[in-house]
Scaffold this active site. Structure first.
Site, PDB file in Angstrom:
ATOM      1  N   SER A 130       0.805  -1.219   0.000  1.00 54.63           N
ATOM      2  CA  SER A 130       0.000   0.000   0.000  1.00 54.63           C
ATOM      3  C   SER A 130       0.840   1.271   0.000  1.00 54.63           C
ATOM      4  O   SER A 130       0.292   2.374   0.004  1.00 54.63           O
ATOM      5  CB  SER A 130      -0.918   0.007   1.224  1.00 54.63           C
ATOM      6  OG  SER A 130      -0.162  -0.148   2.398  1.00 54.63           O
ATOM      7  N   ARG A 188      -6.481   8.625 -10.605  1.00 53.78           N
ATOM      8  CA  ARG A 188      -7.081   8.930  -9.301  1.00 53.78           C
ATOM      9  C   ARG A 188      -6.008   9.384  -8.307  1.00 53.78           C
ATOM     10  O   ARG A 188      -4.943   8.795  -8.201  1.00 53.78           O
ATOM     11  CB  ARG A 188      -7.797   7.693  -8.765  1.00 53.78           C
ATOM     12  CG  ARG A 188      -8.481   7.887  -7.407  1.00 53.78           C
ATOM     13  CD  ARG A 188      -7.614   7.468  -6.250  1.00 53.78           C
ATOM     14  NE  ARG A 188      -8.338   7.524  -4.971  1.00 53.78           N
ATOM     15  CZ  ARG A 188      -7.759   7.381  -3.789  1.00 53.78           C
ATOM     16  NH1 ARG A 188      -6.458   7.163  -3.693  1.00 53.78           N
ATOM     17  NH2 ARG A 188      -8.459   7.448  -2.685  1.00 53.78           N
TER      18      ARG A 188
HETATM   19  N1  ASP Z   1      -5.684   7.448   2.060  1.00 52.54           N
HETATM   20  C1  ASP Z   1      -5.180   6.609   1.011  1.00 52.54           C
HETATM   21  C2  ASP Z   1      -5.818   7.000  -0.298  1.00 52.54           C
HETATM   22  O1  ASP Z   1      -6.998   7.267  -0.332  1.00 52.54           O
HETATM   23  C3  ASP Z   1      -5.374   5.154   1.260  1.00 52.54           C
HETATM   24  C4  ASP Z   1      -5.271   4.684   2.687  1.00 52.54           C
HETATM   25  O2  ASP Z   1      -4.639   5.312   3.513  1.00 52.54           O
HETATM   26  O3  ASP Z   1      -5.845   3.650   3.035  1.00 52.54           O
HETATM   27  O4  ASP Z   1      -5.141   6.985  -1.277  1.00 52.54           O
END
Ligand code: ASP
Length: 351
Positions: free
Chosen positions: A85, A234
């Protein structure tokens, strides 16, 4: 007359029982209070914040600068191939491109960010260069990459075989649904292991880090590969100053993780800092910001995660999330590996 806060509390209690603050068994308290003068602290989102904090502490511990510490700290998950992530090894968008968002900010309002940056391992360092070497705050896409290359950053493929395999698996259904990110340990189901993808359950996460150095200087950094399988182009909250990150040396700093669209809609991190400016503790400020999202998005909030983490200029720390399972790592002279559970609106968060 019912004031807005007691109304919200009452209606949340009615809406989705059981609504409780979660207090996990795994974690040791207490929530860190004010620092004594001349001492440092760094906090960051999620369990993987521990390793990042320790890298930041290598700078903060000997008296280094908060800004250097947060940059170095978040580089750790950016390079961690097991972390899907953040940075290299992150899950790609629906077309197979790993696109990275990052921002950095200091106590004086200096800030820099990059969004939808490809092929660069450390977007946080490019964000810092945007801050220090351009008249701008945010560079995106091809322009951000062009700037990074001009600054000497090397291009590389960020899509690891593991992330590519996960993408191919996703393509079988190609259904976009953010799953709730959570570090919940369920002893009954998983033997005490965090569930799902490394970094916990869910298909998105961010490292947001806030540091205060021995001279009392604050800084923050935030970096992510965003939502897995997102639309091409995005951009989430992480590179948006005031959404994913905000720091004000007179007050404190805040950062966020979770569904970025909801954080952007509420200027989340700016809101947390402004609430602290008005006298709320970091915990109260994070809670109020989360409740605003929940109030506006009552139905949707049951299936998404947003978490805020804040630290004020005294070094007091607080966090709050929509769902159970948001954790944050704390590191200071006393302990370098603490992980604490955030309280949440809803008591259960994942299936
Ligand atoms: N905030 C991040 C995003 O929307 C993802 C996350 O922190 O879970 O890209």
């Amino acid at each position: 007359m019912t004031d807005r806060r007691s109304f919200l509390k009452a209606s949340l209690l009615g809406a989705a029982a059981p609504v409780l603050a979660w207090s996990g068994k795994l974690f040791a308290g207490p929530v860190p209070g004010a620092l004594s003068t001349g001492t440092a602290r760094v906090v960051s989102t999620w369990d993987f914040g521990v390793a990042a904090n320790q890298a930041a502490w290598a700078i903060l511990g000997p008296g280094g600068r908060a800004l250097d510490a947060v940059e170095k700290g978040v580089q750790v998950p950016e390079s961690d191939l097991k972390n899907h992530s953040v940075g290299k090894g992150g899950y790609p968008d629906r077309d197979g491109h790993v696109t990275l968002d990052a921002s950095i900010m200091d106590a004086d309002g200096n800030c820099g960010a990059v969004a939808a940056l490809e092929n660069i391992e450390h977007p946080i360092s490019v964000a810092r260069r945007v801050m220090e070497r351009t008249p701008h705050v945010l560079l995106v896409g091809a322009g951000a990459l062009q700037f990074a290359i001009a600054q000497g950053f090397k291009q590389q493929n960020l899509l690891t075989p593991e992330a590519e395999a996960a993408w191919h698996e996703w393509l079988k259904t190609a259904h976009y649904q953010p799953s709730i990110n959570s570090e919940v340990r369920d002893y009954g189901k998983s033997g005490g292991q965090a569930t799902g993808m490394p970094g916990g359950a869910g298909n998105h996460d961010t490292i947001g880090m806030l540091a205060i150095d021995a001279q009392g200087r604050l800084a923050g950094a935030c970096t992510t590969s965003g939502m897995a399988w997102k639309m091409r182009g995005r951009v989430g909250d992480s590179p948006i100053i005031g959404a994913g990150l905000y720091v004000d040396g007179e007050v404190g700093g805040a950062t966020s993780t979770g569904v970025g669209e909801e954080v952007i809609r509420n200027a989340g991190s700016f809101l947390v800092v402004e609430l602290m400016r008005q006298g709320r503790s970091p915990h109260e400020a994070c809670k109020e910001a989360v409740l605003r999202i929940v109030k506006r998005r009552r139905e949707a909030s049951k299936t998404i995660q947003v978490g805020f983490l804040a630290m004020n200029r005294a070094g007091e720390v607080g966090a709050y999330a929509i769902q159970r399972g948001f954790t944050y790592a704390v590191c200071d002279a006393r302990r370098q590996d603490a992980v604490l559970p955030s309280e949440s609106v809803y008591a259960t968060s994942y299936s």
